[in-house]
Write a protein that holds these residues in place. Structure first.
Motif, mmCIF file in Angstrom:
data_model
loop_
_atom_site.group_PDB
_atom_site.id
_atom_site.type_symbol
_atom_site.label_atom_id
_atom_site.label_comp_id
_atom_site.label_asym_id
_atom_site.label_seq_id
_atom_site.Cartn_x
_atom_site.Cartn_y
_atom_site.Cartn_z
ATOM 1 N N GLU A 204 17.756 -18.186 -36.414
ATOM 2 C CA GLU A 204 18.805 -17.712 -37.319
ATOM 3 C C GLU A 204 18.621 -18.319 -38.716
ATOM 4 O OE1 GLU A 204 23.496 -17.370 -36.552
ATOM 5 O OE2 GLU A 204 22.861 -19.374 -37.111
ATOM 6 N N VAL B 136 17.662 -16.231 -42.105
ATOM 7 C CA VAL B 136 18.552 -16.209 -43.264
ATOM 8 C C VAL B 136 17.827 -16.699 -44.517
ATOM 9 C CG1 VAL B 136 20.544 -17.422 -44.210
ATOM 10 C CG2 VAL B 136 20.723 -16.297 -41.990
ATOM 11 N N LEU B 137 17.055 -17.750 -44.372
ATOM 12 C CA LEU B 137 16.299 -18.271 -45.522
ATOM 13 C C LEU B 137 15.288 -17.238 -46.013
ATOM 14 C CD1 LEU B 137 15.667 -22.037 -44.723
ATOM 15 C CD2 LEU B 137 17.131 -21.043 -46.495
ATOM 16 N N ILE C 256 15.537 -13.986 -45.774
ATOM 17 C CA ILE C 256 16.263 -12.923 -46.481
ATOM 18 C C ILE C 256 16.632 -13.392 -47.891
ATOM 19 C CG2 ILE C 256 18.348 -11.500 -46.508
ATOM 20 C CD1 ILE C 256 18.366 -11.742 -43.404
ATOM 21 N N ALA C 257 17.131 -14.624 -47.996
ATOM 22 C CA ALA C 257 17.545 -15.134 -49.299
ATOM 23 C C ALA C 257 16.364 -15.290 -50.262
ATOM 24 C CB ALA C 257 18.263 -16.475 -49.120
ATOM 25 N N ARG C 258 15.224 -15.766 -49.735
ATOM 26 C CA ARG C 258 14.072 -16.042 -50.596
ATOM 27 C C ARG C 258 13.283 -14.807 -50.972
ATOM 28 N NH1 ARG C 258 11.647 -20.719 -47.121
ATOM 29 N NH2 ARG C 258 12.990 -22.452 -47.727
ATOM 30 N N GLN D 144 14.198 -11.466 -50.351
ATOM 31 C CA GLN D 144 14.981 -10.260 -50.609
ATOM 32 C C GLN D 144 14.327 -8.983 -50.091
ATOM 33 O OE1 GLN D 144 15.382 -11.723 -54.869
ATOM 34 N NE2 GLN D 144 17.282 -10.596 -54.583
ATOM 35 N N PRO D 145 14.000 -8.953 -48.823
ATOM 36 C CA PRO D 145 13.331 -7.763 -48.281
ATOM 37 C C PRO D 145 14.292 -6.571 -48.236
ATOM 38 C CG PRO D 145 13.991 -9.213 -46.496
ATOM 39 C CD PRO D 145 14.316 -9.939 -47.781
ATOM 40 N N LEU E 14 13.719 -5.711 -43.923
ATOM 41 C CA LEU E 14 15.006 -6.329 -43.615
ATOM 42 C C LEU E 14 15.348 -6.119 -42.145
ATOM 43 C CD1 LEU E 14 17.264 -7.884 -44.942
ATOM 44 C CD2 LEU E 14 18.356 -5.745 -45.575
ATOM 45 N N VAL F 252 16.502 -8.812 -39.223
ATOM 46 C CA VAL F 252 17.747 -8.648 -38.455
ATOM 47 C C VAL F 252 17.418 -8.483 -36.972
ATOM 48 C CG1 VAL F 252 19.747 -7.145 -38.088
ATOM 49 C CG2 VAL F 252 19.034 -7.710 -40.408
#
Lengths: 238, 238
Positions: free
Chosen positions: A65, A69-70, A72-74, A76-77, A82, A86
């Motif tokens: 998890e 999350v990291l 996604i944040a780094r 930005q796919p 994305l 998920v």
């Protein structure tokens, strides 16, 4: 993806995630087998080993998890990338639940003190477990290979697991009615059987996650689920 | 946060998420109450309503997950802000499971055909449900208010739920041994009681999420859990 560098960094993050999910899947499969082995052989030590090992599964879920999350944040796919991330998170959630269910079986081993040990029931339980373990293995392979037909085969195969579980419940009920001394033993087995059936449900959840990752939308089809709750109405005298 | 604009946009996204979690929490609480009401009053229609309403809970979970992921990708929050988003996702996962458990109770209502209806058991089940529903409500309030002491009170209170469940199990076992005709009815109630106890477990999971959001790390303490699996060893004749 902003640049080639970002794309490469994303791919590397995604590979790490997939590796972690695969590691977690291997552990969960092990726990399925060990928990029922412990139950069948009344091996209290193995049951306790399963309980302890579940903490490892929980830890892996948190790591996945966190990494997801990291990433996604780094990075930005978007869109399909994305969904990969998920998807990894969702699969990890289902594997964590499978670990919990195995742990619950592991805990029950110590409580089984009865001498009653009907071979037919035990074989039924083992058969159901083999099936569920192979469903979990197949769906994890389908997840890793992005193989939608293979995932859908697992999704459809869950009906067989439900059918075995229902027939086990009926048998357990008969034993309980025959002799009250069998009751608490049989109740433990019922909860164990229900846990194994639920592991199968999580395999179908993972199949739905594979669908989502590949098709970009949730499955609309409802699973043709064998309805366990109806078993009571089929029992004579009820 | 890159700029004041981003910070404001993030706050607005977060408010949306919190509102959705609160909506989902209200629905889940409703399902807890309705499912046990349906069970106690043998109200098959209400049971079916619960089954149908669970789809709404599932849908909200997907929406929350989707929004959370988009917020992470768009706003790239760090540290405490990131934990807020992860927290919302985790709470939604627990509420979704609570909905599933209520749905399972709702399904069982139709299977309860027996005339056997021991008032003491029913009262015990209702008492446990009141307690769990109030735990869920309190922990959702604690989540919304970032109130760590309130969350920890819920976390500790789960022991009482486990104790009631164990005593219910013992009583059910006695009824089953007294008269085999009670067995399948009692098994349904056992699964229902276990489901309610599990809802309580999800309330404690949410309490742990509140801890994580505020303290920035996972809780190390293990919950002093009443071990249900030992009930069999206390039953005479086993």
């Amino acid at each position: 993806m902003a640049s080639e560098h970002t794309a490469k960094a994303f791919d590397s993050d995604l590979q790490d995630l997939t590796r972690l999910v695969s590691e977690m899947g291997g552990l969960a499969e092990r726990l399925i087998v060990d928990s029922v082995d412990a139950l069948v052989r009344r091996d209290v030590a193995l049951g306790q080993k399963v309980v302890a090992a579940d903490a490892e599964v929980d830890k892996l879920q948190r790591i996945i998890e966190e990494r997801a999350v990291l990433t996604i944040a780094r990075r930005q796919p978007m869109a399909v990338d994305l969904r990969e991330i998920v998807g990894a998170m969702r699969v990890a959630t289902d594997l964590e639940r499978i670990g919990d269910l195995a742990k619950n079986i592991g805990k029950r081993v110590a409580a089984l003190e009865s001498d009653f040990h009907p071979l037919k029931l035990i074989r039924g339980l083992e058969h159901m477990t083999d099936l569920v373990q192979s469903q979990v293995k197949s769906v994890l392979d389908a997840y890793a290979a992005h193989d939608l037909p293979a995932a859908m085969a697992v999704w459809k195969g869950d009906e067989e697991v439900d059918a075995i579980c229902t027939s086990l419940f009926r048998e357990l009920l008969t034993y309980m009615m025959e002799d009250p001394r069998n009751i608490s033993f049989c109740i433990h087995l019922m909860f164990c059987a229900k846990n194994i059936e639920r592991m199968g449900d999580h395999a179908t959840n993972i199949a739905e996650t594979v669908f989502y990752m590949i098709e970009g939308q949730a499955m609309v089809d409802k699973r043709p689920k064998g309805d366990m709750t109806s078993f009571a109405t089929t029992v004579p005298g009820n």
